[in-house]
Design a protein around this motif. Structure first.
Motif, PDB file in Angstrom:
ATOM      1  N   VAL A   1       0.847  -1.189   0.000  1.00 15.40           N
ATOM      2  CA  VAL A   1       0.000   0.000   0.000  1.00 15.40           C
ATOM      3  C   VAL A   1       0.881   1.237   0.000  1.00 15.40           C
ATOM      4  CG1 VAL A   1      -1.953  -1.126   1.141  1.00 15.40           C
ATOM      5  CG2 VAL A   1      -0.172  -0.048   2.532  1.00 15.40           C
ATOM      6  N   HIS A   2       0.268   2.367  -0.338  1.00 14.66           N
ATOM      7  CA  HIS A   2       0.998   3.630  -0.458  1.00 14.66           C
ATOM      8  C   HIS A   2       1.749   3.983   0.817  1.00 14.66           C
ATOM      9  CE1 HIS A   2       1.785   7.688  -1.974  1.00 14.66           C
ATOM     10  NE2 HIS A   2       1.302   8.185  -0.846  1.00 14.66           N
ATOM     11  N   ALA A   3       1.136   3.735   1.972  1.00  8.98           N
ATOM     12  CA  ALA A   3       1.735   4.145   3.244  1.00  8.98           C
ATOM     13  C   ALA A   3       3.091   3.498   3.483  1.00  8.98           C
ATOM     14  CB  ALA A   3       0.793   3.815   4.402  1.00  8.98           C
ATOM     15  N   LYS A   4       3.306   2.302   2.954  1.00  8.91           N
ATOM     16  CA  LYS A   4       4.557   1.588   3.226  1.00  8.91           C
ATOM     17  C   LYS A   4       5.718   2.088   2.371  1.00  8.91           C
ATOM     18  CE  LYS A   4       2.854  -0.920   6.442  1.00  8.91           C
ATOM     19  NZ  LYS A   4       3.270  -0.665   7.851  1.00  8.91           N
ATOM     20  N   GLY A   5       5.446   2.894   1.368  1.00  9.49           N
ATOM     21  CA  GLY A   5       6.513   3.568   0.628  1.00  9.49           C
ATOM     22  C   GLY A   5       7.442   2.657  -0.149  1.00  9.49           C
ATOM     23  N   PHE A   6       6.953   1.513  -0.628  1.00  5.03           N
ATOM     24  CA  PHE A   6       7.832   0.622  -1.378  1.00  5.03           C
ATOM     25  C   PHE A   6       8.272   1.224  -2.713  1.00  5.03           C
ATOM     26  CE2 PHE A   6       5.691  -2.906   1.155  1.00  5.03           C
ATOM     27  CZ  PHE A   6       6.760  -3.005   2.035  1.00  5.03           C
ATOM     28  N   ASP A   7       7.510   2.184  -3.231  1.00  8.10           N
ATOM     29  CA  ASP A   7       7.954   2.891  -4.429  1.00  8.10           C
ATOM     30  C   ASP A   7       9.257   3.633  -4.152  1.00  8.10           C
ATOM     31  OD1 ASP A   7       6.405   4.453  -2.623  1.00  8.10           O
ATOM     32  OD2 ASP A   7       6.055   5.967  -4.165  1.00  8.10           O
ATOM     33  N   ARG A   8       9.347   4.239  -2.970  1.00  8.28           N
ATOM     34  CA  ARG A   8      10.576   4.942  -2.590  1.00  8.28           C
ATOM     35  C   ARG A   8      11.710   3.966  -2.308  1.00  8.28           C
ATOM     36  NH1 ARG A   8       7.869   9.428   1.516  1.00  8.28           N
ATOM     37  NH2 ARG A   8       6.902  10.700  -0.111  1.00  8.28           N
TER      38      ARG A   8
ATOM     39  N   ARG B   1       5.617  -4.244  -9.379  1.00 10.28           N
ATOM     40  CA  ARG B   1       6.469  -5.070 -10.228  1.00 10.28           C
ATOM     41  C   ARG B   1       6.909  -4.296 -11.479  1.00 10.28           C
ATOM     42  NH1 ARG B   1       7.145 -10.275  -9.504  1.00 10.28           N
ATOM     43  NH2 ARG B   1       5.212 -10.469  -8.306  1.00 10.28           N
ATOM     44  N   ALA B   2       5.972  -3.507 -12.026  1.00 10.61           N
ATOM     45  CA  ALA B   2       6.311  -2.687 -13.185  1.00 10.61           C
ATOM     46  C   ALA B   2       7.369  -1.651 -12.827  1.00 10.61           C
ATOM     47  CB  ALA B   2       5.054  -2.009 -13.726  1.00 10.61           C
ATOM     48  N   ARG B   3       7.266  -1.100 -11.632  1.00 11.53           N
ATOM     49  CA  ARG B   3       8.262  -0.112 -11.183  1.00 11.53           C
ATOM     50  C   ARG B   3       9.639  -0.767 -11.061  1.00 11.53           C
ATOM     51  NH1 ARG B   3       7.775   4.849  -8.751  1.00 11.53           N
ATOM     52  NH2 ARG B   3       5.501   4.599  -8.638  1.00 11.53           N
TER      53      ARG B   3
ATOM     54  N   SER C   1       8.453   3.490   5.121  1.00 10.17           N
ATOM     55  CA  SER C   1       7.072   3.955   5.283  1.00 10.17           C
ATOM     56  C   SER C   1       6.961   5.470   5.279  1.00 10.17           C
ATOM     57  CB  SER C   1       6.497   3.426   6.595  1.00 10.17           C
ATOM     58  OG  SER C   1       6.503   2.020   6.629  1.00 10.17           O
ATOM     59  N   ARG C   2       5.829   5.939   4.776  1.00 11.70           N
ATOM     60  CA  ARG C   2       5.492   7.355   4.863  1.00 11.70           C
ATOM     61  C   ARG C   2       5.043   7.702   6.279  1.00 11.70           C
ATOM     62  NH1 ARG C   2       4.654   6.004  -0.521  1.00 11.70           N
ATOM     63  NH2 ARG C   2       5.327   7.660  -1.977  1.00 11.70           N
ATOM     64  N   TYR C   3       4.413   6.762   6.948  1.00  9.27           N
ATOM     65  CA  TYR C   3       4.077   6.900   8.370  1.00  9.27           C
ATOM     66  C   TYR C   3       3.898   5.505   8.943  1.00  9.27           C
ATOM     67  CZ  TYR C   3      -0.709   6.210   6.652  1.00  9.27           C
ATOM     68  OH  TYR C   3      -1.831   5.722   6.043  1.00  9.27           O
ATOM     69  N   GLU C   4       4.079   5.383  10.243  1.00 11.35           N
ATOM     70  CA  GLU C   4       3.900   4.119  10.940  1.00 11.35           C
ATOM     71  C   GLU C   4       3.120   4.374  12.222  1.00 11.35           C
ATOM     72  OE1 GLU C   4       4.537   0.942  10.622  1.00 11.35           O
ATOM     73  OE2 GLU C   4       5.745   0.871   8.802  1.00 11.35           O
ATOM     74  N   GLY C   5       2.135   3.514  12.513  1.00  8.05           N
ATOM     75  CA  GLY C   5       1.446   3.626  13.789  1.00  8.05           C
ATOM     76  C   GLY C   5       2.376   3.281  14.934  1.00  8.05           C
ATOM     77  N   PHE C   6       3.201   2.283  14.743  1.00  8.55           N
ATOM     78  CA  PHE C   6       4.165   1.888  15.773  1.00  8.55           C
ATOM     79  C   PHE C   6       5.422   1.337  15.131  1.00  8.55           C
ATOM     80  CE2 PHE C   6       5.669  -1.521  18.741  1.00  8.55           C
ATOM     81  CZ  PHE C   6       6.204  -0.676  19.690  1.00  8.55           C
ATOM     82  N   GLY C   7       5.319   0.302  14.349  1.00  4.07           N
ATOM     83  CA  GLY C   7       6.487  -0.290  13.717  1.00  4.07           C
ATOM     84  C   GLY C   7       6.825  -1.646  14.307  1.00  4.07           C
TER      85      GLY C   7
ATOM     86  N   GLN D   1      11.333  10.814   3.268  1.00  4.36           N
ATOM     87  CA  GLN D   1      11.085  11.260   1.899  1.00  4.36           C
ATOM     88  C   GLN D   1      12.368  11.524   1.119  1.00  4.36           C
ATOM     89  OE1 GLN D   1       8.078  14.357   1.633  1.00  4.36           O
ATOM     90  NE2 GLN D   1       7.321  13.847   3.675  1.00  4.36           N
ATOM     91  N   LYS D   2      13.466  10.925   1.558  1.00  6.60           N
ATOM     92  CA  LYS D   2      14.746  11.110   0.879  1.00  6.60           C
ATOM     93  C   LYS D   2      15.335   9.752   0.506  1.00  6.60           C
ATOM     94  CE  LYS D   2      14.907  15.635   1.377  1.00  6.60           C
ATOM     95  NZ  LYS D   2      14.878  16.546   0.214  1.00  6.60           N
ATOM     96  N   PRO D   3      14.900   9.156  -0.619  1.00  7.93           N
ATOM     97  CA  PRO D   3      15.425   7.844  -1.010  1.00  7.93           C
ATOM     98  C   PRO D   3      16.942   7.807  -1.134  1.00  7.93           C
ATOM     99  CG  PRO D   3      13.484   8.384  -2.307  1.00  7.93           C
ATOM    100  CD  PRO D   3      13.841   9.624  -1.536  1.00  7.93           C
ATOM    101  N   ALA D   4      17.556   8.901  -1.544  1.00  2.60           N
ATOM    102  CA  ALA D   4      19.011   8.915  -1.698  1.00  2.60           C
ATOM    103  C   ALA D   4      19.699   8.686  -0.355  1.00  2.60           C
ATOM    104  CB  ALA D   4      19.469  10.236  -2.309  1.00  2.60           C
ATOM    105  N   LEU D   5      19.151   9.287   0.715  1.00  3.41           N
ATOM    106  CA  LEU D   5      19.733   9.093   2.043  1.00  3.41           C
ATOM    107  C   LEU D   5      19.484   7.676   2.545  1.00  3.41           C
ATOM    108  CD1 LEU D   5      18.822  12.480   3.788  1.00  3.41           C
ATOM    109  CD2 LEU D   5      20.994  11.784   2.742  1.00  3.41           C
ATOM    110  N   LEU D   6      18.337   7.114   2.194  1.00  6.16           N
ATOM    111  CA  LEU D   6      18.075   5.724   2.566  1.00  6.16           C
ATOM    112  C   LEU D   6      19.080   4.810   1.879  1.00  6.16           C
ATOM    113  CD1 LEU D   6      15.952   4.102   4.238  1.00  6.16           C
ATOM    114  CD2 LEU D   6      14.738   3.717   2.093  1.00  6.16           C
TER     115      LEU D   6
END
Length: 454
Positions: free
Chosen positions: A241-248, A280-282, A315-321, A359-364
């Motif tokens: 889902v979007h919240a988990k930020g797998f695109d990033r 998968r396309a990404r 993730s873009r946000y986490e309730g706890f982790g 929000q900084k994939p390069a730093l990740l």
């Protein structure tokens, strides 16, 4: 007409509550019912609720009330001593009333709630009937839609605890408006992080619940040994889902794969077919086929973590982790975006993991590469991660729930209090409207400098 009907309903509910209060038995914490959307499903909330239910069942009568049933068998094992009942069993033929009312959308769960599309007018009626049938004991609701219903309809004599598994700031404005109006009726409201507790304290300052406290989730016991941190494998876990930020995360992995082509990223978690195809396309577009693997859901995630040398949270946000703690329980160091709200309360930067600006994939990517290239640091962080976990053990966290229930029991001996049912057709106080416009977005994690991993 709608306003008049709602006000008439409020008056009827107040009358019924006054009548119930006069003959309500003494409150008792020996019986605990937990409201859950889908007890046989998969997901972090389900796993942690089952974990808590198993602990409470050691000394209490525990029942999980699953609003729906959409699977024949549970994805996670049901703990010993825990009963599961279903309000809307969709795996069996249903009667004509259930089939008819299931065609209409829920009127009690707001449209802005993620679960709205999975419930109906039939589940509304079944849930209200379930709550009103209770005479004593404790009811714990585990998501905002059910919190709102429980706060409104739970009868006198039943102790109510609301619990949130996502951060307050994630909710839409209409949800926050209803939260302000109803959460003050709870005997206790529990958040997973201290940052979120402070946010709720500000939001509910005019009408707070009797108790507002933070109790984190307990880490479950998982199969698998402590990881030797030798496999050239990095793990990530979460629904697609979007919240988990797998695109990033895919974007961050591209430079990692270029510098370290022998390392592989494995993403564990399910999602819709559309979401999986999109991700998968990404991966293919980034030229990472074979280097980023979609592993699907796994009920043995502990064994998978044991074969990993690093765990990444994008993730873009986490309730706890919770998955952060699960990785740490296997001695796996964690690299995470410092997203609201959970990671910072578990990870101490440079001690048991690395935090990077969100929000900084390069730093990740830099932080991941740093641990790949420095096995000594990887092992140091992994050892310290193992030392972090005992504070989140089931016994440690369960003791905090025991203390809360004991406190509720002591207070309940003073008698049953009947709160008036708030008329939700009236306007908000002006300062609350002003807060809603501002959004109260942020929280401490959003206003403070972020440690950078590199």
């Amino acid at each position: 007409m709608r306003v008049a009907a709602r006000r008439a309903g409020v008056r009827l509910l107040e009358t019924a509550n006054r009548r119930r209060a006069r003959r309500a038995p003494a409150a008792d914490t020996g019986t605990v019912r937990i409201l859950l959307q889908h007890a046989y499903g998969m997901g972090g909330t389900i796993r942690t609720v089952l974990n808590l239910a198993g602990y409470l069942a050691r000394e209490r009568d525990v029942e999980i009330v699953s609003v729906v049933r959409a699977a024949e068998h549970p994805f996670f094992p049901i703990p010993p001593g825990v009963r599961v009942t279903f309000l809307d069993d969709r795996t069996r033929p249903r009667g004509p009333a259930a089939r008819l009312l299931s065609r209409f959308p829920s009127v009690l769960v707001p449209k802005q709630e993620n679960v709205h599309g999975s419930v109906s007018l039939w589940t509304d009626l079944r849930l209200v009937a379930c709550l009103r049938s209770m005479r004593t004991g404790v009811v714990i609701s585990t998501r905002p839609g059910f919190n709102l219903i429980t706060a409104l309809f739970a009868p006198p004599g039943v102790l109510t605890i609301g619990q949130e598994h996502v951060a307050l700031e994630v909710h839409a404005p209409e949800m926050r408006r209803l939260i302000k109006r109803r959460y003050g009726r709870f005997d206790a409201f529990v958040t997973l992080t201290e940052a979120d507790r402070e946010h709720y304290a500000r939001t509910l300052r005019h009408d707070p619940p009797a108790r507002l406290l933070c109790i984190p989730n307990a880490v479950p016991e998982l199969a698998g040994d402590v990881s030797p941190l030798e496999e050239k494998s990095v793990a990530a876990i979460g629904r697609l889902v979007h919240a988990k930020g797998f695109d990033r995360l895919v974007k961050a992995w591209a430079p990692v794969a270029e510098a370290h082509p022998d390392w592989v990223l494995r993403i564990y978690g399910g999602g819709t077919q559309k979401a999986e195809e999109r991700l998968r396309a990404r991966i293919e577009k980034a030229g990472l086929t074979g280097r980023v693997l979609l592993m699907g859901s796994s009920s043995e995630i502990g064994a998978e973590l044991s074969r990993s040398s690093m765990y990444v949270v994008s993730s873009r946000y986490e309730g706890f982790g919770m998955t952060i703690l699960e990785a740490m329980s296997k001695g796996v160091p964690v690299v995470s975006f410092d997203c609201p709200h959970g990671p910072r309360e578990i990870i101490t930067h440079g001690h048991n993991g690395l935090l990077v600006r969100p929000q900084k994939p390069a730093l990740l990517a830099e932080a991941i590469s740093r641990l790949i290239e420095d096995p000594g640091l990887r092992r140091t962080l992994g050892r310290n991660a193992l030392r972090t976990v005992p504070a989140y053990s089931l016994d440690a966290v369960g003791a905090r729930w025991d203390a809360l229930l004991d406190d509720l029991q002591r207070t309940a001996r003073g008698g049953v209090e009947t709160l008036p049912v708030r008329d939700e057709t009236r306007d908000e106080p002006r300062d609350e409207i002003r807060d809603e416009v501002r959004g109260e977005a942020g929280g401490e994690a959003d206003r403070t400098p972020y440690p950078i991993a590199s």
